[in-house]
Scaffold this motif. Structure first.
Motif, PDB file in Angstrom:
ATOM      1  N   UNK A 148       0.831  -1.210   0.000  1.00  0.00           N
ATOM      2  CA  UNK A 148       0.000   0.000   0.000  1.00  0.00           C
ATOM      3  C   UNK A 148       0.866   1.261   0.000  1.00  0.00           C
ATOM      4  N   UNK A 149       1.954   1.232   0.751  1.00  0.00           N
ATOM      5  CA  UNK A 149       2.855   2.387   0.792  1.00  0.00           C
ATOM      6  C   UNK A 149       3.458   2.642  -0.591  1.00  0.00           C
ATOM      7  N   UNK A 150       3.876   1.571  -1.273  1.00  0.00           N
ATOM      8  CA  UNK A 150       4.493   1.701  -2.593  1.00  0.00           C
ATOM      9  C   UNK A 150       3.478   2.219  -3.612  1.00  0.00           C
ATOM     10  N   UNK A 151       2.245   1.719  -3.551  1.00  0.00           N
ATOM     11  CA  UNK A 151       1.208   2.188  -4.474  1.00  0.00           C
ATOM     12  C   UNK A 151       0.957   3.682  -4.274  1.00  0.00           C
ATOM     13  N   UNK A 152       0.941   4.134  -3.021  1.00  0.00           N
ATOM     14  CA  UNK A 152       0.757   5.563  -2.751  1.00  0.00           C
ATOM     15  C   UNK A 152       1.900   6.387  -3.330  1.00  0.00           C
ATOM     16  N   UNK A 153       3.122   5.892  -3.158  1.00  0.00           N
ATOM     17  CA  UNK A 153       4.291   6.582  -3.721  1.00  0.00           C
ATOM     18  C   UNK A 153       4.218   6.628  -5.244  1.00  0.00           C
ATOM     19  N   UNK A 154       3.879   5.511  -5.867  1.00  0.00           N
ATOM     20  CA  UNK A 154       3.802   5.453  -7.330  1.00  0.00           C
ATOM     21  C   UNK A 154       2.724   6.393  -7.853  1.00  0.00           C
ATOM     22  N   UNK A 155       1.632   6.500  -7.109  1.00  0.00           N
ATOM     23  CA  UNK A 155       0.562   7.437  -7.482  1.00  0.00           C
ATOM     24  C   UNK A 155       1.064   8.878  -7.463  1.00  0.00           C
ATOM     25  N   UNK A 156       1.808   9.247  -6.420  1.00  0.00           N
ATOM     26  CA  UNK A 156       2.315  10.611  -6.306  1.00  0.00           C
ATOM     27  C   UNK A 156       3.380  10.905  -7.374  1.00  0.00           C
ATOM     28  N   UNK A 214      -0.705   8.211 -11.801  1.00  0.00           N
ATOM     29  CA  UNK A 214      -1.565   7.066 -12.114  1.00  0.00           C
ATOM     30  C   UNK A 214      -2.329   6.688 -10.848  1.00  0.00           C
ATOM     31  N   UNK A 215      -3.638   6.524 -10.951  1.00  0.00           N
ATOM     32  CA  UNK A 215      -4.470   6.320  -9.767  1.00  0.00           C
ATOM     33  C   UNK A 215      -4.198   4.974  -9.105  1.00  0.00           C
TER      34      UNK A 215
END
Length: 303
Positions: free
Chosen positions: A258-266, A270-271
């Protein structure tokens, strides 16, 4: 090792890749992806393995062949115009051109692998002798001159614009950004897994994107218009890289997912939903079990 590059270099490179990706998507030909079918990709991957080429070279060769073949067909179409309403002789002429493309396809493929090897930082260059021996093993009787002319044909058709960024470059840069942002991830095993997943996505491209399309539209029978509009998703290198990293982290270090997905989003804009759906499509292809309907019913579980 990651987290070893100056932040200003990371930022400039990320901006360059994002711009390059957006420009490519804005000019996307409707035939994009035609020459990335599994048999062709597998041929190139096996040839790159046979010649001990590095990881980036095989992706570069796939992309070069794809872009060359599309450009070549476009040029031949422009030269001859539409065959619609033409006489039998002109239709025969176009048929002859099609046969010519088919007959030289393996030669052009080998030339793309050669050119990709020359672009490699490791510079394990494929020589003409090596390429000729391989072609001869397949019962082709090309000469060194014909091999050289084939390389020049690829270069001229692409106007010498052959040093295009591959999805691996996007993956490695995003891993670098994650490391700089303080994500405590096992860099080396994650990188290795991402390369394996990228291979897998190239080799099972149609199945993965077919699943992703059906998830996106929430319908198992997409229309022709939906399929056409989805082409930009299939050719989006940034989305592919983000999806690969997300899947790799989910497999290797799920506690950080979840942390990595948040970083990748920022980082990319990409949502999280798009990242989740891409990772699901890849994992589903790996395990070959669940369905999009089951997935939608379990979205709230984050598992």
């Amino acid at each position: 090792m990651f987290s070893g590059v100056a932040p200003e270099i990371i930022e400039d490179t990320l901006l360059h890749l994002a711009t390059e990706n957006e420009q490519y998507l804005s000019e996307l030909p409707e035939q994009a992806g035609y020459f990335k079918e599994t048999r062709i990709v597998e041929f190139i991957f096996l040839l790159a393995e046979k010649w001990h080429l590095d990881q980036s070279t095989r992706y570069q060769a796939v992309e070069l062949l794809e872009r060359f073949m599309i450009k070549q067909i476009e040029q031949m179409s422009d030269d001859r115009g539409s065959t619609k309403g033409r006489d039998q002789g002109q239709r025969s002429s176009w048929s002859s051109v099609r046969d010519q493309i088919t007959n030289t396809f393996v030669l052009r493929l080998v030339s793309c692998v050669q050119l990709a090897s020359k672009l490699s930082l490791h510079y394990n260059r494929v020589t003409s002798d090596t390429a000729l021996r391989f072609l001869q093993s397949l019962k082709y009787s090309y000469t060194k001159q014909e091999l050289l002319e084939s390389e020049l044909a690829v270069l001229n058709t692409l106007r010498f614009h052959i040093n295009v960024s591959t999805p691996l470059a996007y993956v490695e840069l995003l891993l670098e950004v994650l490391g700089y942002n303080g994500c405590l991830l096992p860099a080396k095993p994650l990188h290795q897994l991402c390369v394996q997943l990228l291979d897998f996505c190239y080799l099972t491209r149609e199945t993965i994107y077919d699943t992703l399309l059906k998830i996106t539209i929430e319908n198992s029978t997409p229309s022709k218009l939906q399929i056409a509009k989805f082409l930009t998703v299939k050719e989006d290198f940034m989305l592919l890289a983000v999806g690969i990293i997300s899947t790799g982290v989910f497999i290797l270090s799920p506690g950080h997912w979840e942390q990595v997905v948040e970083h990748l989003n920022r980082i990319t804009g990409i949502t999280p939903q798009s990242i989740l759906e891409f990772s699901y499509a890849v994992v589903r292809r790996i395990v070959g079990s669940t369905t999009p309907e089951q997935h939608r019913g379990n979205r709230g579980t984050k598992s």
